[in-house]
Structure formats: C-alpha cells, structure tokens
Design a protein around this motif. Structure first.
Motif, short mmCIF file in Angstrom:
data_model
loop_
_atom_site.label_atom_id
_atom_site.label_comp_id
_atom_site.label_asym_id
_atom_site.label_seq_id
_atom_site.Cartn_x
_atom_site.Cartn_y
_atom_site.Cartn_z
N LEU A 127 4.84 0.59 -0.82
CA LEU A 127 5.90 0.66 0.19
C LEU A 127 6.88 -0.51 0.09
CD1 LEU A 127 4.23 1.92 3.49
CD2 LEU A 127 6.22 2.90 2.36
N LYS A 128 6.35 -1.72 -0.03
CA LYS A 128 7.23 -2.89 -0.05
C LYS A 128 8.23 -2.82 -1.19
CE LYS A 128 7.15 -7.92 0.25
NZ LYS A 128 6.28 -9.10 0.46
N ARG A 129 7.75 -2.52 -2.38
CA ARG A 129 8.62 -2.48 -3.56
C ARG A 129 9.66 -1.37 -3.43
NH1 ARG A 129 5.22 -1.74 -8.63
NH2 ARG A 129 4.41 -3.74 -7.90
N ARG A 130 9.25 -0.20 -2.93
CA ARG A 130 10.16 0.94 -2.86
C ARG A 130 11.25 0.72 -1.80
NH1 ARG A 130 13.44 3.56 -4.17
NH2 ARG A 130 13.67 5.83 -4.22
N VAL A 131 10.85 0.32 -0.61
CA VAL A 131 11.83 0.13 0.47
C VAL A 131 12.76 -1.03 0.13
CG1 VAL A 131 12.11 -0.45 2.91
CG2 VAL A 131 10.30 1.12 2.21
N GLN A 132 12.22 -2.07 -0.50
CA GLN A 132 13.02 -3.23 -0.90
C GLN A 132 14.17 -2.84 -1.83
OE1 GLN A 132 10.80 -6.33 -3.01
NE2 GLN A 132 11.41 -7.75 -1.39
N SER A 133 13.93 -1.83 -2.66
CA SER A 133 14.95 -1.41 -3.64
C SER A 133 16.21 -0.89 -2.96
CB SER A 133 14.37 -0.33 -4.57
OG SER A 133 14.15 0.89 -3.87
N SER A 135 0.83 -1.21 0.00
CA SER A 135 0.00 0.00 0.00
C SER A 135 0.87 1.27 0.00
CB SER A 135 -0.90 0.00 1.23
OG SER A 135 -0.11 -0.04 2.41
N PRO A 136 0.24 2.44 -0.22
CA PRO A 136 0.99 3.71 -0.17
C PRO A 136 1.41 4.05 1.26
CG PRO A 136 -1.14 3.96 -1.29
CD PRO A 136 -1.16 2.65 -0.61
N GLY A 137 2.41 4.91 1.34
CA GLY A 137 2.84 5.35 2.65
C GLY A 137 4.17 6.09 2.61
N VAL A 138 4.69 6.34 3.80
CA VAL A 138 5.95 7.06 3.96
C VAL A 138 6.91 6.18 4.75
CG1 VAL A 138 7.02 9.03 5.13
CG2 VAL A 138 4.90 9.35 3.85
N TYR A 139 8.19 6.19 4.36
CA TYR A 139 9.20 5.42 5.10
C TYR A 139 10.24 6.37 5.67
CZ TYR A 139 11.49 5.79 0.52
OH TYR A 139 12.02 6.26 -0.66
N LEU A 140 10.72 6.07 6.87
CA LEU A 140 11.70 6.90 7.57
C LEU A 140 12.94 6.05 7.83
CD1 LEU A 140 8.62 7.49 8.81
CD2 LEU A 140 9.86 9.34 9.94
N MET A 141 14.02 6.32 7.13
CA MET A 141 15.26 5.58 7.30
C MET A 141 16.04 6.12 8.50
SD MET A 141 15.03 3.37 4.95
CE MET A 141 14.67 2.93 3.26
N LYS A 142 16.59 5.19 9.31
CA LYS A 142 17.29 5.59 10.53
C LYS A 142 18.73 5.08 10.54
CE LYS A 142 13.13 5.61 13.44
NZ LYS A 142 12.52 5.06 14.66
N VAL A 177 7.69 2.87 9.01
CA VAL A 177 6.78 3.24 7.94
C VAL A 177 5.49 3.79 8.53
CG1 VAL A 177 7.71 1.57 6.30
CG2 VAL A 177 5.76 0.93 7.74
N ILE A 178 4.85 4.67 7.78
CA ILE A 178 3.53 5.19 8.14
C ILE A 178 2.63 4.94 6.94
CG2 ILE A 178 2.18 7.22 8.84
CD1 ILE A 178 4.81 8.47 9.83
N LEU A 179 1.60 4.16 7.13
CA LEU A 179 0.69 3.81 6.04
C LEU A 179 -0.29 4.94 5.77
CD1 LEU A 179 -0.18 0.09 6.90
CD2 LEU A 179 1.75 0.99 5.60
N THR A 180 -0.64 5.14 4.52
CA THR A 180 -1.67 6.10 4.13
C THR A 180 -2.67 5.41 3.22
OG1 THR A 180 -0.43 6.86 2.19
CG2 THR A 180 -0.06 8.05 4.26
N ASP A 181 -3.85 5.99 3.10
CA ASP A 181 -4.86 5.41 2.23
C ASP A 181 -4.57 5.66 0.75
OD1 ASP A 181 -6.54 4.32 4.25
OD2 ASP A 181 -7.36 6.32 4.65
N THR A 182 -3.94 6.82 0.47
CA THR A 182 -3.72 7.22 -0.92
C THR A 182 -2.29 7.70 -1.14
OG1 THR A 182 -4.32 9.55 -0.59
CG2 THR A 182 -6.13 8.01 -1.04
N GLU A 183 -1.88 7.69 -2.39
CA GLU A 183 -0.56 8.21 -2.76
C GLU A 183 -0.48 9.71 -2.48
OE1 GLU A 183 2.41 8.20 -6.68
OE2 GLU A 183 0.26 7.84 -6.92
N PHE A 184 -1.58 10.42 -2.67
CA PHE A 184 -1.63 11.86 -2.41
C PHE A 184 -1.28 12.17 -0.96
CE2 PHE A 184 -4.45 15.43 -0.98
CZ PHE A 184 -3.74 16.45 -1.57
N GLU A 185 -1.85 11.40 -0.03
CA GLU A 185 -1.54 11.62 1.39
C GLU A 185 -0.08 11.30 1.69
OE1 GLU A 185 -5.30 10.47 4.00
OE2 GLU A 185 -5.00 9.09 2.33
#
Length: 354
Positions: free
Chosen positions: A35-41, A13-20, A65-73
């Motif tokens: 999220l899975k595909r992007r962070v996996q890269s 699903s869409p969301g935001v990831y925070l790398m630490k 990660v913080i999940l969102t309902d839409t890509e816009f959010e």
C-alpha cells in the motif's frame, strides 16, 4: 503536507485505497500488494503518469485505506467496492455497455455471428461470454470472419457479388445458396475454436501472419498479430467462464509468513470463508478447519445460476487468475468429504499445509 504525512504512515502490507475529492466522494478505488509504495506513487511527479492518472492526481484531496491479509483479498475487495461505489475514474468496471457476448444464430441458412451487449435468448442461439472488453471481442470476430472468408458485405437475396467478394474476404455468400455448405463448415470451425476443441484456425492465422512478414507485408502481419491477440484473450475468458460454471468447491491456502497462513473456501465466484491460522500442530488444526469449512458450506445458498453473469465475471476472473498464478496452493474438494468419516479431506489439508 497532510497527505504526505498520511502516506508516510502507511504500512507495507496489501490492501485497498480509496481516493477522495474535495467533497469527500470516492473517485477511485485501487488495490496494492504494498500500500505505501503504491499510494506514494500518486504523489510523485513522473512523466510515466498517464493523462488519466494526472487528472486523478489533480482531484485527490484525501484517501482511505482498508488493510487485507493477502493480495488476493485486496483484488476481491477492490472489485466489490468498484461495483458498489462506481467511482468516476473506474469507468471500465462500472459501464455495462463495455461487456459483450458473441451470439451465433444457428437456425438460419447462413448462421449469423453477432457481438451484442446481451446474451442470445433463443434456444437455437449459441452464446459465448460475457467478455469485458467489447473492442477486443469485435476485433476477434472481424479477424475470424476475414480469415474464414465469411465477411460478406452484401446479401444472398441479391445474387450479386459484394465488395468483399472482390477483395477475397467473402466466399460468395452474396451469390445465393451455393456457398451454404462451405459457410456452415466454417461456422462449425469457429465454434470449435471458441469452445477450445480445435485450434486449427489459430494455426492458419499464425502462418498467414508469418508469411506476410517474410514478404515484407508488415501492415498485414500486424493486422493478423492483433487478430491473434484478441482471439487468445477471448479463449482465456472462455476458460474462466467454463471453470466458474463448473461450480467447483475449492480450498485455497496462502502462506503469510513461515508460521502463519490464510485458508479460503471458494465456490464459483464467491469466497465463502477466510480464516487466518498460526502454523503450530497441524494435526490439532485439521479438525478445527474441517468444522469451519463444513459450517460455512452448509450456510451457503446452494441455488447457483447455470451461466456466468456480467455481475460476477470480474470476481470469477480474479479467482481463476489467482489460482493459476502460483501465488497460492489449492485443491478441489468434494462436499461429500465434509460429512463423511473418511479421512480424505484431512489428507488434503495436510498436503496443503506440508
């Protein structure tokens, strides 16, 4: 091993990831439609990784990660978190020196065009911006000055030709006041271009680029191509700014599935309201939606600045780009519709959910 298992458990699903990093500090914030595909890269070896990404990968010890309902959010949340946290690897959005304004000082015999980190405050100064990329702004301004032959490298006080005059880049400003009328005409054409009223300069630059290419002057053709790309970028940003300063109230709908959608109420560069609904009986939904919109708009602070600030340009651009992307449907609404007994707003909602 811990991170790979964590990545495998991520949703699609869409969301935001925070790398630490090793200290637990957030060093990068990103957004993703998947999220899975992007962070996996980030955890896959690839020659396509830039030096910045390679350096980031070496410092990633954990992520949230913080999940969102839409890509816009996800876009909007990423932007807000970058401004709040100011991660090391998100330099572009955290450095205020990267923002730029074009100031045109109209109270001078030869109105001066300058690129500045701050808007001109003089009442006789025309201001365009803020723009996010100073390098793009500087290239656009140089291109306009060169094409309009106002790229003077001397002073009108010396009454002697400058170097650029001999190169055909200056119309003779350095020779005194004889060129003042022609200079102001060019300044007015540049202003008309930046306001979107007259694109004659763009057409002239395009013709110059094509002529250079036809004559195998590829360096000159490439230079004008870069000028044109920079100017087009500025004109797009001016559209964003103009749209935002109109302070329109917008209802936006993004469908999540065949049976659900998310509805947003947007004003200027702010999301005032966002609610997920199941697409059942539309007629039953309409009164509820109207109440939600009315309550949130009434609670909003009506005091809005006249001009777009550096702090809100990122959010404004995200909203404008998303509305124009075709990924959602939206309508501008009048706030009077929220309090009137007329069914205009209800009809708008029906149209959006059709």
């Amino acid at each position: 091993m811990f991170l790979k298992e964590k990545v495998r458990a991520l949703p699609l699903s869409p969301g935001v990831y925070l790398m630490k990093d090793a200290n637990g500090s957030v060093i990068y914030v990103g957004k993703a439609k998947n999220l899975k595909r992007r962070v996996q890269s980030y955890f896959q070896n690839s020659q396509a990784h830039s030096k910045k990404v390679e350096k980031l990968r070496q410092n990633i010890k954990d992520f949230d990660v913080i999940l969102t309902d839409t890509e816009f959010e996800a876009f909007m949340l990423e932007c807000r978190l970058i401004h709040e946290i100011k991660p090391f690897f998100n330099r572009q959005m955290k450095n205020p020196q990267l923002y730029a304004f074009i100031n045109i000082h109209m109270n001078e015999i030869y109105p001066k065009i300058e690129v500045s980190n701050a808007p001109g405050e003089n009442k006789d100064c025309l201001r365009f911006g803020p723009f996010k990329n100073r390098n793009t702004v500087e290239m656009a301004v140089v291109g306009l000055k060169e094409f309009c032959k106002i790229l003077c490298s001397g002073s009108s006080k010396t009454h002697s030709p400058c170097l650029n005059y001999s190169l055909g880049l200056c119309m003779g400003i350095c020779l005194g006041d004889s060129a003042a009328g022609q200079y102001k005409m060019m300044i007015n054409k540049i202003i008309a271009l930046l306001t979107g009223e007259d694109l004659e300069i763009l057409e002239g630059m395009k013709q110059k680029m094509l002529h250079a290419a036809e004559n195998f002057e590829f360096e000159t053709a490439a230079k004008y191509r870069n000028f044109l790309e920079a100017i087009h970028s500025l004109l797009y940003k001016e559209k964003v700014i103009e749209f935002t300063e109109e302070n329109k109230t917008i209802v936006m709908v993004e469908f999540l599935t065949d049976r659900s959608f998310k509805l947003f109420l947007i004003k200027r560069s702010k999301i005032l309201f966002g609610q997920k609904y199941e697409l059942g009986n539309v007629e039953e939904l309409i009164p509820t939606i109207k109440v939600h919109l009315k309550d949130r708009l009434t609670a909003d602070d009506p005091s809005l600045p006249k001009t777009v600030s550096k702090e809100e340009i990122d959010e404004a651009q995200i909203i404008y780009s998303y509305l124009e992307s075709g990924k959602c449907i939206y309508r501008e609404i009048s706030e009077k519709w929220l309090v009137s007994e007329v069914t205009v707003l209800e009809n708008v909602i029906r149209e959006l959910l059709r």
